[in-house]
Each structure stands twice: as structure tokens, then as C-alpha cells.
Design a protein around this motif. Structure first.
Motif, PDB file in Angstrom:
ATOM      1  N   ALA A 155      79.514  48.222  93.140  1.00  0.00           N
ATOM      2  CA  ALA A 155      80.524  48.606  93.126  1.00  0.00           C
ATOM      3  C   ALA A 155      80.725  49.774  92.331  1.00  0.00           C
ATOM      4  O   ALA A 155      80.396  49.903  91.162  1.00  0.00           O
ATOM      5  CB  ALA A 155      81.523  47.597  92.444  1.00  0.00           C
ATOM      6  N   GLY A 156      81.585  50.961  92.778  1.00  0.00           N
ATOM      7  CA  GLY A 156      81.698  52.235  92.221  1.00  0.00           C
ATOM      8  C   GLY A 156      80.677  53.304  92.289  1.00  0.00           C
ATOM      9  O   GLY A 156      80.742  54.430  91.916  1.00  0.00           O
ATOM     10  N   GLU A 157      79.605  52.781  93.171  1.00  0.00           N
ATOM     11  CA  GLU A 157      78.533  53.730  93.541  1.00  0.00           C
ATOM     12  C   GLU A 157      78.286  53.922  94.794  1.00  0.00           C
ATOM     13  O   GLU A 157      77.507  54.446  95.501  1.00  0.00           O
ATOM     14  CB  GLU A 157      77.229  53.433  92.638  1.00  0.00           C
ATOM     15  N   ARG A 158      79.365  53.265  95.554  1.00  0.00           N
ATOM     16  CA  ARG A 158      79.404  53.376  97.163  1.00  0.00           C
ATOM     17  C   ARG A 158      79.483  54.660  97.801  1.00  0.00           C
ATOM     18  O   ARG A 158      79.292  54.767  98.985  1.00  0.00           O
ATOM     19  CB  ARG A 158      79.965  52.135  97.729  1.00  0.00           C
ATOM     20  N   ARG A 159      80.349  55.364  97.184  1.00  0.00           N
ATOM     21  CA  ARG A 159      80.812  56.849  97.817  1.00  0.00           C
ATOM     22  C   ARG A 159      80.525  58.038  96.757  1.00  0.00           C
ATOM     23  O   ARG A 159      80.859  57.757  95.747  1.00  0.00           O
ATOM     24  CB  ARG A 159      82.320  56.758  97.924  1.00  0.00           C
ATOM     25  N   TRP A 160      79.890  59.049  97.727  1.00  0.00           N
ATOM     26  CA  TRP A 160      79.802  60.232  96.698  1.00  0.00           C
ATOM     27  C   TRP A 160      79.768  61.300  97.664  1.00  0.00           C
ATOM     28  O   TRP A 160      79.952  61.087  98.965  1.00  0.00           O
ATOM     29  CB  TRP A 160      77.961  60.092  96.407  1.00  0.00           C
ATOM     30  N   GLN A 176      79.743  63.548 102.791  1.00  0.00           N
ATOM     31  CA  GLN A 176      80.177  62.328 102.117  1.00  0.00           C
ATOM     32  C   GLN A 176      79.018  61.355 102.429  1.00  0.00           C
ATOM     33  O   GLN A 176      78.620  61.117 103.467  1.00  0.00           O
ATOM     34  CB  GLN A 176      81.471  61.734 102.696  1.00  0.00           C
ATOM     35  N   PHE A 177      78.499  60.471 101.454  1.00  0.00           N
ATOM     36  CA  PHE A 177      77.569  59.496 101.329  1.00  0.00           C
ATOM     37  C   PHE A 177      78.068  58.178 101.249  1.00  0.00           C
ATOM     38  O   PHE A 177      78.827  58.028 100.136  1.00  0.00           O
ATOM     39  CB  PHE A 177      76.306  59.872 100.314  1.00  0.00           C
ATOM     40  N   ARG A 178      77.952  57.252 102.127  1.00  0.00           N
ATOM     41  CA  ARG A 178      78.434  56.088 102.068  1.00  0.00           C
ATOM     42  C   ARG A 178      77.128  55.030 101.959  1.00  0.00           C
ATOM     43  O   ARG A 178      76.514  54.992 102.824  1.00  0.00           O
ATOM     44  CB  ARG A 178      79.285  55.472 103.358  1.00  0.00           C
ATOM     45  N   PHE A 179      77.151  54.419 100.676  1.00  0.00           N
ATOM     46  CA  PHE A 179      75.887  53.292 100.563  1.00  0.00           C
ATOM     47  C   PHE A 179      76.432  51.937 100.956  1.00  0.00           C
ATOM     48  O   PHE A 179      77.452  51.548 100.178  1.00  0.00           O
ATOM     49  CB  PHE A 179      75.268  53.476  99.387  1.00  0.00           C
ATOM     50  N   THR A 180      75.885  51.121 101.985  1.00  0.00           N
ATOM     51  CA  THR A 180      76.410  49.805 102.441  1.00  0.00           C
ATOM     52  C   THR A 180      76.005  48.715 101.135  1.00  0.00           C
ATOM     53  O   THR A 180      76.794  47.640 101.375  1.00  0.00           O
ATOM     54  CB  THR A 180      76.069  49.513 103.518  1.00  0.00           C
ATOM     55  N   ASP A 181      75.093  49.182 100.450  1.00  0.00           N
ATOM     56  CA  ASP A 181      74.456  48.038  99.443  1.00  0.00           C
ATOM     57  C   ASP A 181      74.512  48.352  98.003  1.00  0.00           C
ATOM     58  O   ASP A 181      73.982  47.726  97.319  1.00  0.00           O
ATOM     59  CB  ASP A 181      73.192  47.651  99.719  1.00  0.00           C
ATOM     60  N   ALA A 182      75.279  49.468  97.541  1.00  0.00           N
ATOM     61  CA  ALA A 182      75.192  49.911  96.459  1.00  0.00           C
ATOM     62  C   ALA A 182      76.078  49.042  95.497  1.00  0.00           C
ATOM     63  O   ALA A 182      77.005  48.377  95.806  1.00  0.00           O
ATOM     64  CB  ALA A 182      75.729  51.431  96.366  1.00  0.00           C
TER      65      ALA A 182
END
Length: 232
Positions: free
Chosen positions: A145-150, A137-143
């Protein structure tokens, strides 16, 4: 299409290859994308109508051929011999950019979706464990909305990229800014240094966390970029 009004074959070639977005469309085809939606995943900021125009233009000039999908599926786009001959041009352009321009990324050039799509198609499948599936799981803190979890799911010798939680407990959780992971991917930053400085955080079993960067690999141009940085 661009028309330089010259018989010079440099001009004629640039009329085909130099159209806005065209080099990136060819890049996607060279990377193995054949279906319209897959090509778009590598070009998330290109409109569907413009992509349709570029594919049609490339088809008319003999760079791309459109073939019917199997069993009534969606049509596919394949490079012709002429299109395949563009591979060294695309690679040379990427190598030149890695060596002389580097990243120096502006905020508007960071794209979590494209980054994850690029990682997904170039992961080192042969390096992953063969006896179990791996869910990262990748969590982007600054992406956006809708692109923060992959989720990158690797099992059975293939990799899938998910926007929705596929269910099982993640093998690893990677938390980062889009910039930090992009810099690692492109060769602008060492992964272990980013982890030590806590620009990137990896949670999970110690052995898996250690193997993560070997599993993921890096961009095709990362070695050039890294060597360029070392020379300066």
C-alpha cells in the motif's frame, strides 16, 4: 568497521568496501546521487542513521568527500579519486551477479520504489519525443500500500518520478506485477513476450506503446543477464 587483522591489501580493501551496505552506497554515488535523500531513495531499506554512519566512514577513509550545498542547500557527497576507482569493481560485481546468479528473486527482494527510482535515472531521455511531454503511469497490482501508483514525467529533457498524480492525462498506463516489470528491467524477461502473455498491460496510443520499451531502456546489467540466459 570490519578488522580482519591482516596486513594483506585484499583484507584492508575489504575492510572498507565489504562493510554491510557500503557497496550499495558506493553504487548510488557512482550512479550520480549526491544528496542524502537521493542516496536513500536508492536504498529504501537502509535506515537514515546507518547511512549517515557509512557516509562518515567512507569520508574518513578518503572514498567520499562532503561539500557544502550551493546557496545554503543541503550538503552533497562526492566520490574522491579513490572512490571513483571503485567503479570497475562495482560494475564487475554487477556483471558477475547478472551472469551467475541472475534474478531468482524472492518476494522480500522485490521493491517497487527502488525499481522505479532505477528506471527514472536510466531512462533514455534522448529517445523521448522532443515536441511534447510524456506522462507514464505505472500501476503495480501486488505492491505494498502506498507504492502501487507511480508517475514518470519526462519533459524538457529531464525525468521526474512522482508518487502523487501530477495532473495531466497519462500518455501511457502500464499495469504489471512488481516481479514482471523487474524481470524485464533486469533482462530476465522479454518485454514483448510479457505484453503478449498479458503479464504486463500497456494502454495508450499504439505508437507510444510500441516506443515505451525503447524509451525506458533496461538495467546496466540486463544485456549480460540476457546473454547468460541464452547460453543455458
Amino acid at each position: 568497521m570490519i578488522d580482519y587483522g591482516q596486513f594483506c591489501t585484499v583484507a584492508r580493501g575489504a575492510e572498507v568496501f565489504g562493510e554491510r551496505w557500503t557497496p550499495l552506497v558506493v553504487r548510488e554515488l557512482l550512479c550520480g546521487s549526491t544528496r542524502f535523500n537521493d542516496i536513500r531513495r536508492g536504498l529504501p531499506r537502509m535506515s537514515a542513521s546507518l547511512l549517515t554512519q557509512r557516509l562518515r566512514s567512507l569520508e574518513e577513509t578518503g572514498v567520499v568527500k562532503r561539500v557544502a550545498g550551493a546557496a545554503g542547500g543541503p550538503a552533497e557527497y562526492h566520490l574522491t579519486g579513490a572512490g571513483e576507482e571503485l567503479r570497475p569493481l562495482v560494475m564487475a560485481l554487477g556483471e558477475w551477479g547478472a551472469r551467475w546468479i541472475g534474478s531468482r528473486l524472492k518476494r522480500g527482494q522485490l521493491d517497487a520504489g527502488f525499481l522505479m527510482w532505477d528506471i527514472r535515472r536510466f531512462v533514455h531521455l534522448d529517445e523521448f519525443p522532443r515536441d511534447r511531454s510524456v506522462h507514464i503511469q505505472f500501476r503495480f497490482t501486488d505492491a505494498h500500500a502506498g507504492e502501487r501508483r507511480w508517475w514518470l514525467v519526462v519533459e524538457g529533457g529531464s525525468a521526474d518520478l512522482c508518487r502523487d498524480d501530477p495532473g495531466p492525462e497519462p500518455t501511457l498506463v502500464v499495469e504489471s506485477t512488481v516481479l514482471a516489470l523487474t524481470e524485464i528491467w533486469t533482462g530476465d524477461r522479454d518485454a514483448l513476450d510479457a505484453v503478449e502473455s498479458r503479464a504486463v498491460r500497456v494502454r495508450g496510443a499504439a505508437r507510444d506503446a510500441r516506443d515505451l520499451w525503447r524509451w525506458l531502456g533496461r538495467s546496466a546489467f540486463a544485456n549480460t543477464r540476457e546473454a547468460s540466459r541464452a547460453e543455458r
